[in-house]
Design a protein around this motif. Structure first.
Motif, short mmCIF file in Angstrom:
data_model
loop_
_atom_site.label_atom_id
_atom_site.label_comp_id
_atom_site.label_asym_id
_atom_site.label_seq_id
_atom_site.Cartn_x
_atom_site.Cartn_y
_atom_site.Cartn_z
N ASN A 62 -8.70 -11.28 -9.72
CA ASN A 62 -8.26 -10.56 -8.52
C ASN A 62 -9.19 -10.77 -7.33
OD1 ASN A 62 -5.80 -9.32 -9.21
ND2 ASN A 62 -6.88 -7.81 -10.45
N SER A 63 -10.45 -11.07 -7.60
CA SER A 63 -11.40 -11.29 -6.51
C SER A 63 -11.31 -12.69 -5.93
CB SER A 63 -12.82 -11.04 -7.01
OG SER A 63 -13.20 -12.02 -7.97
N LEU A 115 -12.33 -20.14 -0.22
CA LEU A 115 -12.95 -21.33 0.34
C LEU A 115 -11.99 -22.51 0.37
CD1 LEU A 115 -16.44 -21.12 -1.41
CD2 LEU A 115 -15.80 -20.32 0.87
N ILE A 116 -10.95 -22.46 -0.45
CA ILE A 116 -9.97 -23.55 -0.51
C ILE A 116 -8.79 -23.23 0.40
CG2 ILE A 116 -8.47 -24.88 -2.03
CD1 ILE A 116 -10.32 -24.16 -4.32
N PHE A 117 -8.19 -22.05 0.22
CA PHE A 117 -7.06 -21.62 1.03
C PHE A 117 -7.43 -20.34 1.78
CE2 PHE A 117 -4.61 -23.49 -2.74
CZ PHE A 117 -4.53 -24.74 -2.14
N PRO A 118 -8.06 -20.46 2.94
CA PRO A 118 -8.51 -19.25 3.66
C PRO A 118 -7.38 -18.32 4.07
CG PRO A 118 -9.58 -21.23 4.51
CD PRO A 118 -8.48 -21.69 3.61
N THR A 119 -6.18 -18.88 4.30
CA THR A 119 -5.07 -18.05 4.77
C THR A 119 -4.27 -17.42 3.65
OG1 THR A 119 -3.58 -19.98 4.85
CG2 THR A 119 -4.85 -19.48 6.84
N HIS A 170 -3.93 -14.94 0.53
CA HIS A 170 -4.54 -13.75 -0.07
C HIS A 170 -3.61 -13.25 -1.17
CE1 HIS A 170 -7.42 -13.71 3.23
NE2 HIS A 170 -6.40 -13.82 4.06
N LEU A 171 -4.11 -13.26 -2.41
CA LEU A 171 -3.30 -12.85 -3.55
C LEU A 171 -3.99 -11.72 -4.29
CD1 LEU A 171 -2.23 -16.30 -5.11
CD2 LEU A 171 -0.82 -14.74 -3.77
N GLN A 178 0.92 -8.04 -5.40
CA GLN A 178 1.88 -8.94 -4.75
C GLN A 178 2.64 -9.81 -5.75
OE1 GLN A 178 -0.97 -11.01 -2.31
NE2 GLN A 178 -0.52 -9.73 -0.53
N LEU A 179 2.26 -9.77 -6.99
CA LEU A 179 2.84 -10.68 -7.97
C LEU A 179 4.12 -10.11 -8.57
CD1 LEU A 179 -0.43 -11.76 -9.79
CD2 LEU A 179 0.72 -12.85 -7.86
N PRO A 180 5.05 -10.98 -9.00
CA PRO A 180 4.97 -12.45 -8.88
C PRO A 180 5.46 -12.93 -7.52
CG PRO A 180 6.94 -11.86 -10.08
CD PRO A 180 6.22 -10.56 -9.78
#
Length: 542
Positions: free
Chosen positions: A232-233, A259-263, A265-266, A270-272
Motif C-alpha cells: 500500500n505504501s 519514482l516510476i509513475f509519479p502521477t 496513486h494506488l 481504489q481496487l480493483p
C-alpha cells in the motif's frame, strides 16, 4: 535425494552427512567428551569414587587423544570434502574404540560409562545406512561383552572387578547393557527411517517449490505486459522484464512506485481498477501512453496485503488507431471530393473558355478588363486547387522500382535552390551514401517537395532545413527550425484543409499522407532537437 558438492549421496542414508552436519557432530563429540571425561577428571582431583577405579592419567590421555582426533577430523573435513563416507566410517570406528577404552579404564563391568556406546549407535543411525547400523550394534555388543569376559577371566590386568561383584551381578549388568545397545539400534533404525522419509519428502517439496518458483519467474519474465507488485505504501516487491523495457529502468533501480509513475496513486480502497490510462515520461525522456489495470493480492488469510499492477505501452497502438481513424476519414472525404472535384472542374473549364472568348471578341474599357483578368486568374487558381485536391483524393497507385532515395534528396535540393521560396533558407542533406529503396520516384519527389515547402513556410530567420535518413530503421525526415507543432495540431495536421497559415490551403501535408500510405508506410510529426517540427516518413525499404 539430490547430490551437492558437499554431500555424500548413499542409497537409504538420511541426508545428515553434509559437511555442516558433520561439523556439528564433531562439536557434539567434543562437548560430550569434555562433559563426561573432563568432568570426571576434574571431580577426581578433589574426590575419590568408590565405584570408579580409573587413574586420572588414563582419562586425561583419552581426553587428549580425542581432541587430537577431532582436530585431524576437522582438517580432513575441510580439505577432502568429497570422501565423506570414509570419514563417517572412521569417526564411528574411533567412537567405538574410545567408548570401549573409557569403559575399560573406568572399571569394565562396574564402569559408569557403557552409555557411550548408545551415543555411537544413535550417531550411526543418523549418518550411515541400515546395514552399517547393524554392524555398529553388533560391534558394540562384541566389544563390551568381550571386555567383560576378558576382565572376568583375568586377561586384562589393568583393572580389577571392584567390590568383588558376583557372577550374577556381572551377567545382569552385561544383559542390561547389551539389551540397551540392541534397543538403541532398533530405535535408531526406526527414527532414521522416519527421518529419511521426512528428508526425502522435504527434498521433493523443495525441488517442486524450486521448479514452481523457476516456472513462475520464467512466466513473469516472458509475458509482454509490465508487471509490478507493491504494498500500500508503493514499495516494489516484483518488477518483470517487460516493465523494465517499458520504463527504461533496471530491476535494481525500481525501488518505489512513485519514482516510476509519479502521477499514479494506488491504494486498496481504489481496487480493483479494470482499465485506465495515463501519460508517462520514461527514464529515457520519451513521452508514452500507458494503459493499466490493478488488483489486490490476498495473503493466506484472505487479507489484501499486496497490489498487482499490470500495464502496457499503448503509444504505438494509439498512433495506429489515430492513423486508422484518419485513414477512414480521408477515405470518406476522398470519395466525396473526387466526385465533387469532377463536377466543379467541368463548369470551371466552360467558365474559363467563355471568359477567354469574350475577352478576345469584345473590347472592354480598363475597369472591365481588370475584372475580366480577375475572373481568369481566380478561375485558374481554382482549377489548380481542384487539380491538387484530385491528387489528394484519388492518388494513382505508385509504380515501385528500385531507386536511390538519396538521389531524390539531391534532385529536390537542386530544385529548391532555384525557387524564390528557399532563397533565404539553409538546406542540408544529412546523408551522402547511396541507399536503394522500393518506391515511386515521382510520388516520393512530390511528397518530399511538399514537406520542404511546408518547412520553408514555418521556418524562422535564420531559416534552416535538414533532410536526413536513418538506414537501420528505414525512414527519412525533414527538420525545420520553426516554432514546432502543438500536440493538438499533430492530431489534425494531415487532415485536408487544416492549416495554421492565413493564406494556406491545407492540402500539402494531406497529399504527403496519401502518397506515403499508398507506399504502405506512415508519416508522423514530432519535435526535433531544434525545437521545430520533424516530419518523419517510414516505408518499406529494399
Amino acid at each position: 535425494m539430490f547430490a551437492t558438492d558437499n554431500e555424500a549421496v548413499l542409497e537409504g542414508v538420511p541426508v545428515f552427512n553434509s559437511v555442516g552436519n558433520l561439523l556439528w557432530y564433531l562439536l557434539g563429540r567434543a562437548f560430550i567428551v569434555t562433559l563426561f571425561l573432563g568432568g570426571t577428571v576434574f571431580v577426581g582431583l578433589f574426590h575419590s569414587f568408590e565405584l570408579l577405579y580409573a587413574p586420572n592419567t588414563w582419562l586425561f590421555i583419552l581426553l587428549s587423544a580425542t581432541f587430537l582426533q577431532i582436530c585431524f577430523s576437522l582438517l580432513w573435513l575441510l580439505r577432502w570434502q568429497k570422501r565423506l563416507r570414509l570419514f563417517i566410517q572412521f569417526q564411528l570406528v574411533w567412537d567405538l574404540i574410545l567408548s570401549v577404552l573409557t569403559v575399560y579404564v573406568t572399571g569394565g563391568v562396574a564402569s559408569l560409562f557403557p552409555f557411550l556406546f548408545i551415543f555411537v549407535i544413535l550417531s550411526c543411525a543418523l549418518m550411515s545406512s541400515r546395514a552399517e547400523l547393524y554392524v555398529t550394534v553388533a560391534t558394540a555388543v562384541i566389544l563390551y561383552g568381550g571386555l567383560v569376559d576378558l576382565q572376568y577371566y583375568g586377561y586384562l590386568p589393568l583393572t580389577q572387578i571392584p567390590l568383588m561383584l558376583s557372577e550374577t551381578d556381572i551377567c545382569y549388568r552385561l544383559f542390561l547393557n547389551v539389551v540397551a545397545f540392541i534397543l538403541a539400534g532398533i530405535l535408531g533404525s526406526i527414527l532414521s527411517t522416519r527421518l529419511r522419509s521426512s528428508e526425502q519428502q522435504l527434498q521433493r517439496e523443495r525441488h517442486d517449490y524450486a521448479e514452481l518458483e523457476r516456472l513462475n519467474h520464467t512466466i513473469l519474465q516472458s509475458i509482454p505486459s509490465g508487471l509490478i507488485v507493491t504494498d500500500n505504501s508503493g514499495e516494489i516487491f516484483s518488477f518483470n522484464a517487460a516493465a523494465s523495457v517499458i520504463c527504461q529502468l533496471t530491476i535494481v533501480q525500481a525501488r518505489h512506485l512513485s519514482l516510476i509513475f509519479p502521477t499514479l496513486h494506488l491504494n486498496s480502497a481504489q481496487l480493483p481498477v479494470e482499465r485506465s490510462e495515463f501519460n508517462y515520461v520514461n527514464n529515457a525522456g520519451e513521452k508514452r501512453i500507458v494503459g493499466y489495470s490493478a488488483s489486490a493480492i490476498p495473503d493466506c488469510e484472505g487479507e489484501e496485503v499486496k497490489i498487482l499492477l499490470t500495464f502496457q505501452d499503448l503509444t504505438e497502438t494509439k498512433r495506429l488507431e489515430d492513423h486508422f481513424y484518419l485513414g477512414e476519414r480521408l477515405a470518406a472525404i476522398g470519395k466525396l471530393a473526387a466526385g465533387l472535384a469532377h463536377e466543379i472542374r467541368n463548369p470551371l473549364a466552360s467558365l474559363s473558355g467563355s471568359v477567354q472568348l469574350l475577352s478576345e471578341n469584345v473590347s472592354f474599357n480598363a475597369s472591365d478588363q481588370r475584372l475580366i483578368d480577375i475572373v481568369q486568374r481566380e478561375t485558374m487558381r481554382l482549377n489548380h486547387l481542384v487539380s491538387d485536391f484530385l491528387i489528394f483524393a484519388k492518388p494513382r497507385l505508385p509504380k515501385l522500382v528500385e531507386y536511390n532515395i538519396v538521389a531524390i534528396f539531391q534532385e529536390v535540393l537542386a530544385l529548391a535552390k532555384n525557387d524564390p521560396l528557399f532563397s533565404d533558407v539553409a538546406l542540408t542533406v544529412d546523408c551522402k551514401e547511396e541507399y536503394v529503396a522500393m518506391l515511386d520516384p515521382d510520388q516520393i519527389h512530390q511528397a518530399l517537395w511538399n514537406l520542404l515547402v511546408n518547412a520553408a513556410q514555418f521556418a524562422v530567420f535564420p531559416k534552416k532545413i535538414t533532410i536526413g535518413l536513418n538506414r537501420k530503421k528505414h525512414y527519412f525526415w525533414v527538420d525545420d527550425n520553426g516554432k514546432g507543432v502543438s500536440d493538438a495540431e499533430k492530431k489534425k495536421v494531415f487532415e485536408p484543409f487544416f492549416t495554421s497559415r492565413a493564406d494556406g490551403i491545407g492540402l500539402g501535408l494531406s497529399t504527403v499522407h496519401s502518397i506515403v500510405i499508398a507506399h504502405g508506410g506512415t508519416v508522423e510529426c514530432y519535435d526535433n532537437p531544434w525545437g521545430g517540427a520533424r516530419f518523419q516518413v517510414m516505408f518499406k525499404m529494399a
